[in-house]
Design a protein around this motif. Structure first.
Motif, mmCIF file in Angstrom:
data_model
loop_
_atom_site.group_PDB
_atom_site.id
_atom_site.type_symbol
_atom_site.label_atom_id
_atom_site.label_comp_id
_atom_site.label_asym_id
_atom_site.label_seq_id
_atom_site.Cartn_x
_atom_site.Cartn_y
_atom_site.Cartn_z
ATOM 1 N N HIS A 1 0.332 5.793 1.117
ATOM 2 C CA HIS A 1 -0.440 6.649 2.020
ATOM 3 C C HIS A 1 -0.840 7.978 1.377
ATOM 4 C CE1 HIS A 1 -0.001 4.214 5.670
ATOM 5 N NE2 HIS A 1 1.166 3.875 5.171
ATOM 6 N N HIS B 1 0.825 -1.214 0.000
ATOM 7 C CA HIS B 1 0.000 0.000 0.000
ATOM 8 C C HIS B 1 0.858 1.261 0.000
ATOM 9 C CE1 HIS B 1 1.140 -0.518 4.210
ATOM 10 N NE2 HIS B 1 0.923 0.777 4.370
ATOM 11 N N HIS C 1 4.784 0.219 0.108
ATOM 12 C CA HIS C 1 5.460 -0.686 1.034
ATOM 13 C C HIS C 1 4.493 -1.706 1.650
ATOM 14 C CE1 HIS C 1 3.864 2.634 3.434
ATOM 15 N NE2 HIS C 1 3.780 1.784 4.437
HETATM 16 FE FE LIG Z 1 2.036 2.045 5.728
#
Ligand SMILES: [Fe+2]
Length: 188
Positions: A99, A97, A151
C-alpha cells in the motif's frame, strides 16, 4: 470500475453509526502522529464498530460472484483517509500487493486470512518468501504501515466475508490504495 481484480461501487448513503465511525477516525487521524502510530489509533477506534448491526446498508453488504467487491463508504475531503467495505465470496482473494500509506482492517463478518511476504533478490531476479499467516475473524483488527507490508488477503471461510478497511490515502482520487502488485515466484 474494475481494476486490481475487484469491482468498485460508490455508496451514496451512510448509516448514522457509519457517520459516527468516520467522525472517530477523523479525530484519530488529526492527532498528527507518525503512520504506524496512526494505524494503531485507528485500529482501536474501529474495533467497537465491528459488531454494530446495521452499520452497513444491504447494498454495502452485497458481493459479486465474479470478483470481490469494494464499496467506497467515505473519502475524507482533505484526502487524509478513506473507508471502504470489501465483500468477498468464499475463496475470493487479492493479488499480492502493498500500500501507498498506512492501512487498518477489521473483519465485520466471516473470516479472512492474511498471508505476508518478504521481497528477496537472487541472481535470477526478485522473488517472494512467505512470512506470517494470520487468520482474522469477525471483531478482529489488524493495522500496518509501509514499508514491508506485502500481503495477500483471502476469504478463508465458507460464507460471505465482509471487512472494513481504512486507508491513509485518497481512494476517490487513486481508485485504490495499492502501491504495487507483486506477480513474482514464491519460494519457501
Ligand atoms: Fe491490502
Amino acid at each position: 470500475m474494475h481494476g486490481f481484480g475487484m469491482t468498485t461501487m460508490r455508496s451514496e448513503r451512510s448509516s448514522p453509526r457509519l457517520t459516527e465511525l468516520t467522525d472517530v477516525i477523523r479525530d484519530r487521524v488529526r492527532a498528527g502522529v507518525d503512520q504506524a502510530h496512526t494505524a494503531d489509533l485507528v485500529k482501536e477506534a474501529l474495533r467497537p464498530f465491528l459488531d454494530v448491526p446495521g452499520l452497513l446498508t444491504e447494498e454495502q453488504r452485497r458481493g459479486d460472484p465474479e470478483r470481490y467487491l469494494q464499496h467506497v463508504l467515505h473519502v475524507e475531503p482533505d484526502a487524509s483517509f478513506s473507508v471502504v467495505a470489501l465483500v468477498w465470496l468464499p475463496g475470493q482473494q487479492t493479488p499480492v500487493h502493498d500500500h501507498v500509506a498506512w492501512c487498518v482492517t477489521g473483519v465485520y463478518q466471516g473470516a479472512e486470512s492474511e498471508q505476508h511476504y518478504r521481497l528477496c533478490e537472487s541472481e535470477r531476479g526478485p522473488f517472494l518468501v512467505p512470512g506470517e499467516l494470520a487468520t482474522n475473524h469477525a471483531g478482529e483488527t489488524c493495522g500496518f504501515a509501509p514499508p514491508g507490508d506485502i500481503h495477500r488477503v483471502r476469504n478463508c471461510g465458507t460464507g460471505t466475508a465482509i471487512s472494513l478497511h481504512v486507508y491513509g490515502a485518497d481512494i476517490g482520487e487513486l481508485g485504490t490504495s495499492v502501491r504495487r502488485v507483486y506477480d513474482l515466484p514464491v519460494h519457501e
